[in-house]
Scaffold this motif. Structure first.
Motif, short mmCIF file in Angstrom:
data_model
loop_
_atom_site.label_atom_id
_atom_site.label_comp_id
_atom_site.label_asym_id
_atom_site.label_seq_id
_atom_site.Cartn_x
_atom_site.Cartn_y
_atom_site.Cartn_z
N LYS A 12 0.84 -1.20 0.00
CA LYS A 12 0.00 0.00 0.00
C LYS A 12 0.87 1.24 0.00
CE LYS A 12 -3.63 -2.28 2.36
NZ LYS A 12 -4.94 -2.31 2.58
N ARG A 13 0.31 2.30 -0.56
CA ARG A 13 0.95 3.61 -0.54
C ARG A 13 -0.04 4.61 0.03
NH1 ARG A 13 6.36 4.06 -0.89
NH2 ARG A 13 7.16 2.89 -2.62
N LEU A 14 0.48 5.57 0.77
CA LEU A 14 -0.38 6.59 1.34
C LEU A 14 -0.72 7.62 0.26
CD1 LEU A 14 -1.70 7.32 4.00
CD2 LEU A 14 0.22 8.82 4.44
N TYR A 15 -2.00 7.88 0.10
CA TYR A 15 -2.48 8.77 -0.95
C TYR A 15 -3.48 9.76 -0.35
CZ TYR A 15 -4.71 10.24 -5.31
OH TYR A 15 -5.20 10.97 -6.36
N ALA A 16 -3.18 11.05 -0.48
CA ALA A 16 -4.11 12.10 -0.03
C ALA A 16 -5.13 12.31 -1.13
CB ALA A 16 -3.35 13.39 0.26
N SER A 17 -6.37 11.99 -0.84
CA SER A 17 -7.40 11.97 -1.87
C SER A 17 -8.01 13.33 -2.15
CB SER A 17 -8.49 10.97 -1.49
OG SER A 17 -9.51 10.97 -2.44
N THR A 18 -8.53 14.00 -1.13
CA THR A 18 -9.23 15.26 -1.34
C THR A 18 -8.92 16.22 -0.21
OG1 THR A 18 -11.05 14.08 -2.40
CG2 THR A 18 -11.50 16.31 -1.68
N LEU A 19 -8.53 17.42 -0.59
CA LEU A 19 -8.31 18.48 0.39
C LEU A 19 -9.07 19.70 -0.10
CD1 LEU A 19 -6.78 19.67 2.85
CD2 LEU A 19 -5.00 20.36 1.24
N ALA A 20 -9.97 20.19 0.72
CA ALA A 20 -10.75 21.36 0.34
C ALA A 20 -10.92 22.26 1.56
CB ALA A 20 -12.12 20.94 -0.19
N ALA A 38 -1.44 15.36 8.02
CA ALA A 38 -1.46 14.14 7.20
C ALA A 38 -0.04 13.57 7.07
CB ALA A 38 -2.05 14.42 5.82
N GLU A 39 0.94 14.43 6.92
CA GLU A 39 2.33 13.99 6.79
C GLU A 39 2.85 13.41 8.11
OE1 GLU A 39 4.37 17.36 5.13
OE2 GLU A 39 3.13 17.28 3.33
N LYS A 40 2.44 13.98 9.22
CA LYS A 40 2.81 13.41 10.53
C LYS A 40 2.26 11.99 10.66
CE LYS A 40 2.97 17.76 13.10
NZ LYS A 40 2.27 18.56 14.11
N LEU A 41 1.02 11.82 10.23
CA LEU A 41 0.41 10.50 10.27
C LEU A 41 1.16 9.52 9.36
CD1 LEU A 41 -1.89 8.83 11.44
CD2 LEU A 41 -3.31 9.60 9.55
N ALA A 42 1.52 9.98 8.17
CA ALA A 42 2.28 9.15 7.24
C ALA A 42 3.59 8.70 7.87
CB ALA A 42 2.55 9.91 5.94
N THR A 43 4.25 9.62 8.56
CA THR A 43 5.51 9.29 9.23
C THR A 43 5.29 8.27 10.34
OG1 THR A 43 6.37 11.48 8.70
CG2 THR A 43 7.48 10.28 10.44
N ARG A 44 4.25 8.48 11.14
CA ARG A 44 3.94 7.52 12.21
C ARG A 44 3.65 6.14 11.66
NH1 ARG A 44 -0.41 10.68 14.68
NH2 ARG A 44 0.69 12.63 14.77
N TRP A 45 3.03 6.08 10.49
CA TRP A 45 2.72 4.80 9.87
C TRP A 45 3.91 4.19 9.15
CZ3 TRP A 45 -2.63 6.16 7.32
CH2 TRP A 45 -3.59 6.21 8.33
N GLY A 46 5.04 4.90 9.13
CA GLY A 46 6.25 4.38 8.51
C GLY A 46 6.27 4.45 6.99
N GLN A 47 5.47 5.33 6.42
CA GLN A 47 5.44 5.47 4.97
C GLN A 47 6.64 6.26 4.48
OE1 GLN A 47 3.08 4.19 2.71
NE2 GLN A 47 2.52 3.01 4.51
N ASP A 48 7.21 5.81 3.36
CA ASP A 48 8.35 6.51 2.76
C ASP A 48 7.90 7.77 2.02
OD1 ASP A 48 10.08 4.55 3.67
OD2 ASP A 48 9.84 3.36 1.85
N TYR A 49 6.75 7.68 1.37
CA TYR A 49 6.25 8.79 0.55
C TYR A 49 4.76 8.99 0.79
CZ TYR A 49 10.49 8.55 -2.29
OH TYR A 49 11.78 8.58 -2.73
N MET A 50 4.30 10.19 0.51
CA MET A 50 2.87 10.45 0.42
C MET A 50 2.61 10.97 -0.99
SD MET A 50 0.22 12.17 3.01
CE MET A 50 0.24 13.91 2.71
N TYR A 51 1.57 10.45 -1.60
CA TYR A 51 1.20 10.79 -2.98
C TYR A 51 -0.11 11.56 -3.00
CZ TYR A 51 4.61 7.33 -4.56
OH TYR A 51 5.77 6.63 -4.80
#
Length: 108
Positions: A12-20, A38-51
């Motif tokens: 799985k990859r972390l993907y930011a779907s909608t920001l409004a 959202a990026e803090k959460l991605a880091t906590r989850w150990g994700q290398d990238y957010m898309y």
């Protein structure tokens, strides 16, 4: 896994779907704060990238994402109805990995 255009061997990859943000609240740093969380959460989850995808005509959003450190991965193919850019940002997982290494291991 996500279908192309996000190539990955990870499940799985972390993907930011909608920001409004409501137009009456724009230009107050709200979108930036939402992305930071959202990026803090991605880091906590150990994700290398957010898309994320951003529409080509949405210059304000592109400005936000590039200023947040996102880079262009690719443009949608010509046959897509809405033209978008795929962006990604490298997450700073070094800090969290060092903290995690110092924690005692739990056997589940």
């Amino acid at each position: 896994t996500l279908p192309p255009p996000i190539p990955t061997t990870k499940p799985k990859r972390l993907y930011a779907s909608t920001l409004a943000v409501d137009p009456s609240y724009r230009r107050q740093g709200i979108a930036r704060k939402l992305m930071d969380e959202a990026e803090k959460l991605a880091t906590r989850w150990g994700q290398d990238y957010m898309y994320l995808h951003v529409l080509k005509p949405n210059i304000d959003a592109q400005y936000l994402y590039f200023n947040c450190g996102y880079e262009l991965v690719q443009e949608d193919p010509w046959w897509y109805m809405e033209k978008r850019y795929l962006l990604r940002k490298k997450m700073n997982t070094t800090r969290i990995n060092k903290r995690m290494a110092s924690l005692p291991r739990m056997n589940l």
